[in-house]
Design an enzyme around this catalytic site. Sequence first.
Site, PDB file in Angstrom:
ATOM      1  N   ASP A  32       4.713  93.849 -13.099  1.00 34.75           N
ATOM      2  CA  ASP A  32       5.597  92.684 -13.224  1.00 34.75           C
ATOM      3  C   ASP A  32       5.462  91.969 -14.564  1.00 34.75           C
ATOM      4  O   ASP A  32       6.436  91.402 -15.060  1.00 34.75           O
ATOM      5  CB  ASP A  32       5.335  91.692 -12.087  1.00 34.75           C
ATOM      6  N   HIS A  81       6.374  91.707  -7.312  1.00 32.86           N
ATOM      7  CA  HIS A  81       5.935  92.511  -6.178  1.00 32.86           C
ATOM      8  C   HIS A  81       4.971  91.704  -5.321  1.00 32.86           C
ATOM      9  O   HIS A  81       4.097  91.025  -5.855  1.00 32.86           O
ATOM     10  CB  HIS A  81       5.202  93.767  -6.670  1.00 32.86           C
TER      11      HIS A  81
END
Length: 155
Positions: A32, A81
């Site tokens: 991310d 996530h």
Amino acid sequence: MSESPDFAQRLDRVESRFAMHDLVSDYCHGFDKHDWDRFSAIWWPDAVWDIGPPFGKFEGSEGIAHVTKDILWPAWLASSHFTTNLVIAFDGDDRATGVCDVDCIGTTADEQAQTVSASYFDRFERRGGVWKIAHRKVKMYHFNPLPGVTLSAPE
């Protein structure tokens, strides 16, 4: 009082579980935040990342670098996530399997908000005293746009 072998093995299992939890978390943070050093450190050089459709299977450090840097990161403007429910089972002192669920929300390069739900099926191996992921199979349940939704930072 001397330490029993049973105590030593139990302590090793606790430490090993923490190491595997960190691998699962470092996957999310590394991906991310586009932190290649963190992301690449979770995989063994001969690891397999089987993302499945629509992406495919990627082998070794070069394959994982290719899919991450050349395909996935350019495809996502942002992603977050969230992994939960990690269950670990040991297959010996230096091998374990894990399964966890993941939800991901993000914006693709075409500025479309997306949601993904999946499970990760991992094989962890300890080599030279270090745990890493040897194989990750992704089973996707949905990968859908969020029509009319714009994900943006607060002002």
